[in-house]
Scaffold this active site. Structure first.
Site, short mmCIF file in Angstrom:
data_model
loop_
_atom_site.label_atom_id
_atom_site.label_comp_id
_atom_site.label_asym_id
_atom_site.label_seq_id
_atom_site.Cartn_x
_atom_site.Cartn_y
_atom_site.Cartn_z
N GLY A 11 0.81 -1.23 0.20
CA GLY A 11 0.31 0.34 -0.01
C GLY A 11 1.05 1.47 -0.07
N ARG A 21 13.83 10.31 -2.38
CA ARG A 21 13.94 11.06 -2.63
C ARG A 21 15.71 11.23 -1.41
NH1 ARG A 21 14.61 16.37 -0.29
NH2 ARG A 21 15.05 18.42 -1.35
N ARG A 72 0.73 -5.19 -5.44
CA ARG A 72 1.13 -6.14 -5.13
C ARG A 72 1.48 -7.68 -5.56
NH1 ARG A 72 -2.83 -3.28 -1.59
NH2 ARG A 72 -1.77 -2.91 0.43
N ASP A 103 4.43 -4.44 6.80
CA ASP A 103 5.22 -5.99 7.13
C ASP A 103 5.19 -7.32 5.78
OD1 ASP A 103 4.56 -7.61 9.34
OD2 ASP A 103 3.14 -8.62 8.42
N GLY A 104 4.70 -6.73 4.82
CA GLY A 104 3.91 -7.85 3.88
C GLY A 104 5.21 -7.46 2.87
N SER A 105 5.39 -6.77 2.68
CA SER A 105 6.30 -5.81 1.51
C SER A 105 8.11 -6.39 2.43
CB SER A 105 6.87 -4.60 1.33
OG SER A 105 5.52 -3.91 0.48
N THR A 125 3.71 3.11 5.86
CA THR A 125 2.57 2.08 6.24
C THR A 125 1.76 3.05 6.85
OG1 THR A 125 1.50 0.96 8.00
CG2 THR A 125 3.40 0.99 8.20
N ASP A 127 -1.22 2.69 8.44
CA ASP A 127 -1.72 1.91 10.09
C ASP A 127 -0.81 1.92 10.62
OD1 ASP A 127 -3.57 0.84 8.57
OD2 ASP A 127 -3.32 -0.71 7.37
N ASP A 129 1.35 -0.39 11.94
CA ASP A 129 1.03 -1.42 12.64
C ASP A 129 2.07 -2.27 12.20
OD1 ASP A 129 1.04 -1.86 9.77
OD2 ASP A 129 -0.26 -3.26 9.72
N ARG A 162 -26.96 15.33 14.55
CA ARG A 162 -26.91 13.96 14.60
C ARG A 162 -25.81 13.53 14.65
NH1 ARG A 162 -27.85 15.44 7.84
NH2 ARG A 162 -30.14 15.08 8.24
N ARG A 171 -6.43 -2.01 8.86
CA ARG A 171 -7.09 -3.17 8.49
C ARG A 171 -6.75 -4.34 10.71
NH1 ARG A 171 -3.72 -5.79 3.75
NH2 ARG A 171 -1.91 -3.93 4.35
N ARG A 245 -25.60 8.26 10.32
CA ARG A 245 -25.27 8.96 9.09
C ARG A 245 -24.12 8.11 9.22
NH1 ARG A 245 -28.86 12.17 6.23
NH2 ARG A 245 -30.72 11.45 7.28
N ARG A 254 -4.88 8.40 2.43
CA ARG A 254 -3.74 7.69 1.58
C ARG A 254 -2.62 8.79 0.78
NH1 ARG A 254 -1.96 2.24 2.15
NH2 ARG A 254 -3.92 1.15 2.36
P1 ADP Z 1 2.61 -4.21 2.92
O1 ADP Z 1 3.61 -4.67 2.45
O2 ADP Z 1 1.96 -2.79 2.76
O3 ADP Z 1 2.16 -4.72 4.29
P2 ADP Z 1 0.93 -6.42 1.16
O4 ADP Z 1 1.06 -7.58 3.02
O5 ADP Z 1 0.24 -6.23 -0.09
O6 ADP Z 1 1.37 -4.64 1.58
O7 ADP Z 1 2.88 -6.99 0.55
C1 ADP Z 1 2.91 -6.48 -0.13
C2 ADP Z 1 3.75 -7.48 -1.17
O8 ADP Z 1 5.03 -7.51 -0.47
C3 ADP Z 1 3.09 -8.95 -1.82
O9 ADP Z 1 2.42 -8.38 -2.77
C4 ADP Z 1 4.24 -9.72 -2.22
O10 ADP Z 1 4.97 -9.52 -3.32
C5 ADP Z 1 5.07 -9.33 -0.82
N1 ADP Z 1 4.63 -10.32 0.67
C6 ADP Z 1 3.64 -9.94 1.22
N2 ADP Z 1 4.02 -11.13 2.16
C7 ADP Z 1 5.07 -11.97 1.78
C8 ADP Z 1 6.13 -13.12 2.51
N3 ADP Z 1 5.76 -13.83 3.15
N4 ADP Z 1 7.20 -13.28 1.63
C9 ADP Z 1 7.42 -13.15 0.69
N5 ADP Z 1 6.59 -11.73 -0.45
C10 ADP Z 1 5.86 -11.62 0.17
#
Ligand code: ADP
Length: 329
Positions: A11, A21, A72, A103-105, A125, A127, A129, A162, A171, A245, A254
């Site tokens: 995200g 930069r 993603r 976290d995912g990235s 991020t 969030d 988190d 209201r 999330r 409402r 964002r």
């Molecule tokens: P964020 O980084 O904002 O938490 P996502 O959770 O969607 O967003 O993760 C972004 C990208 O990071 C995913 O689309 C994927 O390419 C990579 N990714 C996420 N989880 C994993 C994982 N467990 N192992 C390797 N790559 C991951």
């Protein structure tokens, strides 16, 4: 360390551009060659590299989003895909990588690091988190945007006496809802860390209505449920009498122009990432802990759940915000 690459992933968050930069300018200042990877892990697999010079990042400090693009890329969790990415980095003769994302990235970043590539992560991020850092890049801007919008909602809510339910992002974390609730003078935060108590919320709304308060605002973190679902519960379970409402803030959260705080945080974190790579550091995220910048190992921060700051929870309770009941573990 001669050539480093920068990538944004997951995200987008306001402050990613100031980070790119700062990494670029610091790297150039230290005599490095800098490349941007377009569109996150997908762009890496598609070999989408662009050289970055000082001019390429000129003016970017003011823009939300990421001019490199993000994506993603679900297939990046597979080992064979990660090895393909590594081959591309070798072909491009990239010595170090900075990844800005959530976290995912950063979990993807750790995978590349474990294969031997020097990688430093930055917490991008809204969030807030990510465990291990007090603040992520973009959180402050998102909060300022939410505050601005809720203030405007309150004006119309007060005119009509209201109650407004406002759905905000978050999330897995109630950080944005809780902090915005404190800063906007809202009455209720519905957040994943606590169990909502509908009868108590309705009691509070009724009390305010009886005491001639003009408006009540409830912030609902999207990780709990959709705002519409929450409203339905207020009506069906709580039998709320007041007119209610709904506003879903959505993606505008964002898109705010990065605040001073986020520009500075992103600039400092970007600088630290480059200096860390030059000094041989790898496999860690730049974090801010009690106002100080630190490097924290991926293994110490990933796969861990970040709680809400205890002092913010206490403050919310002390000033009369209804945040729900403690969940028994
Ligand atoms: P964020 O980084 O904002 O938490 P996502 O959770 O969607 O967003 O993760 C972004 C990208 O990071 C995913 O689309 C994927 O390419 C990579 N990714 C996420 N989880 C994993 C994982 N467990 N192992 C390797 N790559 C991951």
């Amino acid at each position: 360390m001669k050539r480093i690459a920068i990538m944004t992933s997951g995200g987008d968050s306001p402050g990613m551009n100031p980070a790119i930069r700062s990494i670029t300018r610091t790297g150039l200042h230290k005599g490095l060659e800098i490349f941007g990877i377009r569109h996150g892990y997908q762009g890496l697999l598609d070999d989408e590299f662009i050289p970055l010079d000082s001019h390429a990042v000129s003016g970017r400090i003011r823009d939300a989003g990421t001019f490199l693009g993000t994506s993603r890329c679900p297939e990046f969790i597979k080992e064979e895909v990660q090895l393909r990415a590594l081959k591309i980095m070798e072909k491009r003769r990239i010595d170090g990588l900075v990844i800005i994302g959530g976290d995912g990235s950063l979990t993807g970043a750790r995978a590349l690091y474990r294969y031997g590539l020097p990688v430093i992560g930055l917490p991008g991020t809204i969030d807030n988190d990510l465990f291990g850092t007090d603040m992520g890049i973009g959180v402050d801007t998102a909060l300022n945007t939410i505050i601005h919008l809720v203030d405007m909602i309150r004006a119309t809510a007060a005119s009509h006496r209201r109650c407004f339910v406002v759905e905000v992002m978050g999330r897995g974390s109630g950080y944005l809802a809780l902090m915005a609730c404190i800063s906007t003078g809202s009455q209720v935060a519905v957040i994943p860390e606590f169990r909502m108590n509908i009868p108590k919320i309705v009691q509070e709304l009724d009390r305010r209505s009886t005491n001639n308060h003009n408006a009540s605002v409830i912030l609902v973190a999207e990780g709990v449920c959709q705002g519409a679902e929450f409203m339905q519960r207020l009506v069906e379970v709580g039998k709320v009498k007041q007119e209610v409402r709904l506003t879903v803030l959505g993606h505008v959260q964002r898109g705010g122009t990065p605040t001073h705080y986020d520009r500075l945080l992103a600039s400092r974190m970007g600088e630290m990432a480059v200096l860390a790579l030059i000094s041989g550091e790898k496999g860690s995220m730049v974090a801010t802990v009690n106002g100080k910048m630190q490097l924290r190992d991926f293994d110490d921060i990933l796969d861990r759940r970040k709680g809400l700051p205890g002092d913010a929870i206490r403050l919310a309770r002390n000033i009369g915000i209804e945040i729900g009941d403690v969940v028994e573990s």
